[in-house]
Scaffold this motif. Structure first.
Motif, PDB file in Angstrom:
ATOM      1  N   LEU A  41       2.170 -13.882   3.654  1.00  0.00           N
ATOM      2  CA  LEU A  41       1.359 -13.692   2.452  1.00  0.00           C
ATOM      3  C   LEU A  41       0.030 -13.013   2.766  1.00  0.00           C
ATOM      4  O   LEU A  41      -0.562 -12.377   1.878  1.00  0.00           O
ATOM      5  CB  LEU A  41       1.099 -15.041   1.774  1.00  0.00           C
ATOM      6  N   GLY A  42      -0.464 -13.172   3.986  1.00  0.00           N
ATOM      7  CA  GLY A  42      -1.729 -12.566   4.362  1.00  0.00           C
ATOM      8  C   GLY A  42      -1.558 -11.215   4.999  1.00  0.00           C
ATOM      9  O   GLY A  42      -1.716 -10.164   4.369  1.00  0.00           O
ATOM     10  N   LEU A  43      -1.176 -11.196   6.268  1.00  0.00           N
ATOM     11  CA  LEU A  43      -1.196  -9.965   7.048  1.00  0.00           C
ATOM     12  C   LEU A  43      -0.138  -8.961   6.602  1.00  0.00           C
ATOM     13  O   LEU A  43      -0.415  -7.768   6.462  1.00  0.00           O
ATOM     14  CB  LEU A  43      -1.019 -10.295   8.533  1.00  0.00           C
ATOM     15  N   MET A  44       1.091  -9.405   6.381  1.00  0.00           N
ATOM     16  CA  MET A  44       2.163  -8.485   6.003  1.00  0.00           C
ATOM     17  C   MET A  44       1.849  -7.777   4.687  1.00  0.00           C
ATOM     18  O   MET A  44       1.901  -6.546   4.591  1.00  0.00           O
ATOM     19  CB  MET A  44       3.494  -9.228   5.885  1.00  0.00           C
ATOM     20  N   LEU A  45       1.521  -8.559   3.653  1.00  0.00           N
ATOM     21  CA  LEU A  45       1.226  -7.959   2.356  1.00  0.00           C
ATOM     22  C   LEU A  45      -0.037  -7.103   2.408  1.00  0.00           C
ATOM     23  O   LEU A  45      -0.119  -6.067   1.753  1.00  0.00           O
ATOM     24  CB  LEU A  45       1.076  -9.048   1.296  1.00  0.00           C
ATOM     25  N   CYS A  46      -1.022  -7.534   3.198  1.00  0.00           N
ATOM     26  CA  CYS A  46      -2.268  -6.786   3.317  1.00  0.00           C
ATOM     27  C   CYS A  46      -2.014  -5.401   3.909  1.00  0.00           C
ATOM     28  O   CYS A  46      -2.439  -4.380   3.359  1.00  0.00           O
ATOM     29  CB  CYS A  46      -3.262  -7.567   4.185  1.00  0.00           C
ATOM     30  N   GLN A  47      -1.307  -5.352   5.027  1.00  0.00           N
ATOM     31  CA  GLN A  47      -1.044  -4.075   5.680  1.00  0.00           C
ATOM     32  C   GLN A  47      -0.098  -3.198   4.865  1.00  0.00           C
ATOM     33  O   GLN A  47      -0.287  -1.985   4.760  1.00  0.00           O
ATOM     34  CB  GLN A  47      -0.468  -4.323   7.075  1.00  0.00           C
ATOM     35  N   TYR A  48       0.923  -3.801   4.281  1.00  0.00           N
ATOM     36  CA  TYR A  48       1.892  -3.022   3.523  1.00  0.00           C
ATOM     37  C   TYR A  48       1.241  -2.402   2.285  1.00  0.00           C
ATOM     38  O   TYR A  48       1.421  -1.203   2.009  1.00  0.00           O
ATOM     39  CB  TYR A  48       3.070  -3.908   3.108  1.00  0.00           C
ATOM     40  N   SER A  49       0.485  -3.187   1.535  1.00  0.00           N
ATOM     41  CA  SER A  49      -0.141  -2.660   0.319  1.00  0.00           C
ATOM     42  C   SER A  49      -1.185  -1.605   0.655  1.00  0.00           C
ATOM     43  O   SER A  49      -1.335  -0.604  -0.069  1.00  0.00           O
ATOM     44  CB  SER A  49      -0.776  -3.800  -0.486  1.00  0.00           C
ATOM     45  N   TYR A  50      -1.900  -1.788   1.772  1.00  0.00           N
ATOM     46  CA  TYR A  50      -2.914  -0.812   2.185  1.00  0.00           C
ATOM     47  C   TYR A  50      -2.271   0.541   2.485  1.00  0.00           C
ATOM     48  O   TYR A  50      -2.719   1.590   2.003  1.00  0.00           O
ATOM     49  CB  TYR A  50      -3.675  -1.337   3.398  1.00  0.00           C
ATOM     50  N   PHE A  51      -1.205   0.533   3.267  1.00  0.00           N
ATOM     51  CA  PHE A  51      -0.564   1.803   3.621  1.00  0.00           C
ATOM     52  C   PHE A  51       0.217   2.385   2.441  1.00  0.00           C
ATOM     53  O   PHE A  51       0.381   3.609   2.361  1.00  0.00           O
ATOM     54  CB  PHE A  51       0.323   1.626   4.848  1.00  0.00           C
ATOM     55  N   LYS A  52       0.686   1.551   1.519  1.00  0.00           N
ATOM     56  CA  LYS A  52       1.293   2.089   0.307  1.00  0.00           C
ATOM     57  C   LYS A  52       0.241   2.814  -0.532  1.00  0.00           C
ATOM     58  O   LYS A  52       0.524   3.856  -1.138  1.00  0.00           O
ATOM     59  CB  LYS A  52       1.936   0.966  -0.510  1.00  0.00           C
ATOM     60  N   ALA A  53      -0.976   2.256  -0.579  1.00  0.00           N
ATOM     61  CA  ALA A  53      -2.057   2.923  -1.305  1.00  0.00           C
ATOM     62  C   ALA A  53      -2.385   4.265  -0.657  1.00  0.00           C
ATOM     63  O   ALA A  53      -2.652   5.254  -1.357  1.00  0.00           O
ATOM     64  CB  ALA A  53      -3.295   2.027  -1.344  1.00  0.00           C
ATOM     65  N   ILE A  54      -2.369   4.318   0.678  1.00  0.00           N
ATOM     66  CA  ILE A  54      -2.581   5.594   1.374  1.00  0.00           C
ATOM     67  C   ILE A  54      -1.467   6.567   1.028  1.00  0.00           C
ATOM     68  O   ILE A  54      -1.698   7.760   0.796  1.00  0.00           O
ATOM     69  CB  ILE A  54      -2.653   5.373   2.895  1.00  0.00           C
ATOM     70  N   GLU A  55      -0.240   6.070   0.999  1.00  0.00           N
ATOM     71  CA  GLU A  55       0.912   6.912   0.693  1.00  0.00           C
ATOM     72  C   GLU A  55       0.777   7.548  -0.692  1.00  0.00           C
ATOM     73  O   GLU A  55       1.176   8.698  -0.896  1.00  0.00           O
ATOM     74  CB  GLU A  55       2.182   6.065   0.766  1.00  0.00           C
ATOM     75  N   TYR A  56       0.192   6.826  -1.640  1.00  0.00           N
ATOM     76  CA  TYR A  56       0.026   7.329  -2.994  1.00  0.00           C
ATOM     77  C   TYR A  56      -1.256   8.135  -3.174  1.00  0.00           C
ATOM     78  O   TYR A  56      -1.391   8.860  -4.162  1.00  0.00           O
ATOM     79  CB  TYR A  56       0.036   6.178  -3.997  1.00  0.00           C
ATOM     80  N   SER A  90      -3.238   8.457  -9.031  1.00  0.00           N
ATOM     81  CA  SER A  90      -1.979   7.939  -9.557  1.00  0.00           C
ATOM     82  C   SER A  90      -2.073   6.438  -9.820  1.00  0.00           C
ATOM     83  O   SER A  90      -2.850   5.725  -9.187  1.00  0.00           O
ATOM     84  CB  SER A  90      -0.844   8.224  -8.578  1.00  0.00           C
ATOM     85  N   GLY A  91      -1.267   6.001 -10.785  1.00  0.00           N
ATOM     86  CA  GLY A  91      -1.220   4.571 -11.072  1.00  0.00           C
ATOM     87  C   GLY A  91      -0.784   3.771  -9.864  1.00  0.00           C
ATOM     88  O   GLY A  91      -1.273   2.656  -9.633  1.00  0.00           O
ATOM     89  N   GLY A  92       0.130   4.337  -9.064  1.00  0.00           N
ATOM     90  CA  GLY A  92       0.588   3.651  -7.856  1.00  0.00           C
ATOM     91  C   GLY A  92      -0.530   3.427  -6.867  1.00  0.00           C
ATOM     92  O   GLY A  92      -0.655   2.343  -6.283  1.00  0.00           O
TER      93      GLY A  92
END
Length: 303
Positions: free
Chosen positions: A84-99, A158-160
Motif C-alpha cells: 500500500l505504501g511503496l508499491m503504489l507510490c512508485q507505480y503511480s509516480y511513474f504512471k504520472a511520468i508516463e502520461y 492529460s486527465g491521466g
C-alpha cells in the motif's frame, strides 16, 4: 567539525534530491524513446533495488531478519508498507511520468506534505492553523495552474497525468505513515529493502512485466543502472545521512531540489518545455512545504 558536518549534510541531501530527479527523467526517457512503460520499469526497479538492500543487510545484520520474523504484527505492517505504501507510490509516480513528464509528476507528488498535515490534524483531533489553510490554498492553486494553465475552460495536461499525479501524493501519505512504528525499531534502509522486494514481487504478479519488450541497448541498460543504483540506493542513502546531520525538517526543505532538478533534466536533456503557468504552479505547490516546515510547528487547538 559540527559546521563541516552540517555542510556535508546539506550537500548529501541536495545530492540525494538531484539523483531522485534524475531517476524520474531517466524513466521519462525510457518511456518516450525506448518503448518502455511503468508496468515494466517499476517492478524491475523495485525488485532490483530490494534485492541489493536485503542482501546487504542479510550479510551485515542477520539478526534483524530473525527478530522481525518472530513478530506477526511487524510482518503485517511490513507487508502493508511494501504494497500500500511503496508499491503504489512508485507505480503511480511513474504512471504520472508516463502520461506527462518527470517535472510535472514530481511536483504533483509534492502535494503530499499538505495531505499528511490534514491527516495528522484529523488523527490528533486538531484544528488547522492559518498557515495550514494557506498551504492547502496554495496546493489547490498549484494544481489548478498545472491542470488548466490559468484558463478554467481548458485542460492542458492529460486527465491521466493529473489523476496519477494526485494519487501518487496520496500514496506518499501511506508510505510515510504506515512504517512509523517499525522505523523506531529497525534501520530505515533495511525496511526499505524489504518493502521494495515485497512491492516489486507483488506488482510483478499483477502487471506481468515479462510481457513487455522495450528496446534493450546500451542507453536502456545505463538508464536502468541510474534508476536502481543512483536513483534508489545511493539517493536514499545520501538523503538519510543528511537527515542525521541536519535534521528531518531542514532535510525536507533541501529535498525540494528534486522536482526542480527533474524539471531541469527534462528541459535540458529531453527538450521538455514548461510555460509560465507551469512554473507558477510549481512554485505554489513547492511553497506549501516551506510553509508547513518553517511555520507550521506551533501548537494547534484541539477539537
Amino acid at each position: 567539525m559540527k559546521i563541516q558536518n552540517k555542510h556535508l549534510g546539506i550537500s548529501a541531501t541536495l545530492a540525494g534530491g538531484c539523483l531522485w530527479g534524475l531517476s524520474g527523467t531517466c524513466g521519462q526517457f525510457l518511456f518516450t524513446c525506448k518503448g518502455a512503460c511503468a508496468d515494466w520499469l517499476v517492478p524491475l526497479r523495485l525488485v532490483s533495488a530490494g534485492v541489493l538492500l536485503t542482501v546487504f543487510y542479510a550479510l551485515r545484520r542477520p539478526d534483524l531478519n530473525v527478530r522481525i520474523l518472530k513478530n506477526k504484527k511487524e510482518i503485517l505492517t511490513l507487508l502493508l508498507y511494501g504494497i500500500l505504501g511503496l508499491m503504489l507510490c512508485q507505480y503511480s509516480y511513474f504512471k504520472a511520468i508516463e502520461y506527462s513528464n518527470a517535472g510535472t509528476a514530481t511536483v504533483l507528488q509534492y502535494l503530499s506534505p499538505v495531505l499528511i498535515m490534514a491527516v495528522m490534524c484529523l488523527w490528533e483531533r486538531r484544528l488547522p492553523r492559518l498557515v495550514d489553510c494557506a498551504a492547502v490554498f496554495l496546493a489547490l492553486a498549484g494544481v489548478y495552474l498545472l491542470a488548466t494553465g490559468g484558463v478554467p475552460e481548458q485542460l492542458v495536461i492529460s486527465g491521466g497525468a493529473l489523476l496519477w499525479g494526485i494519487f501518487s501524493a496520496f500514496t506518499v501519505v501511506a508510505y510515510t505513515l504506515i512504517p512509523r512504528g517499525l522505523m523506531r525499531i529497525y534501520p530505515t534502509p533495511y525496511l526499505l529493502g524489504w518493502a521494495m522486494l515485497i512491492g516489486g514481487i507483488t506488482l510483478s504478479l499483477l502487471r506481468k512485466p515479462w510481457q513487455y519488450h522495450p528496446r534493450m541497448d546500451g542507453e536502456t541498460v545505463l538508464c536502468l543502472a541510474v534508476i536502481v543504483l543512483l536513483g534508489t540506493v545511493a539517493s536514499f542513502s545520501l538523503y538519510m545521512w543528511g537527515v542525521m546531520q541536519i535534521g528531518p525538517e531542514k532535510a525536507s526543505l533541501y529535498a525540494c531540489v528534486e522536482p526542480v532538478s527533474a524539471a531541469l533534466f527534462s528541459a535540458l536533456w529531453l527538450g521538455e518545455q514548461f510555460t509560465k503557468m507551469d512554473l507558477a504552479g510549481f512554485a505554489c505547490i513547492l511553497s506549501t512545504l516551506f510553509l508547513i516546515t518553517l511555520w507550521g510547528k506551533g501548537s494547534r487547538k484541539k477539537i
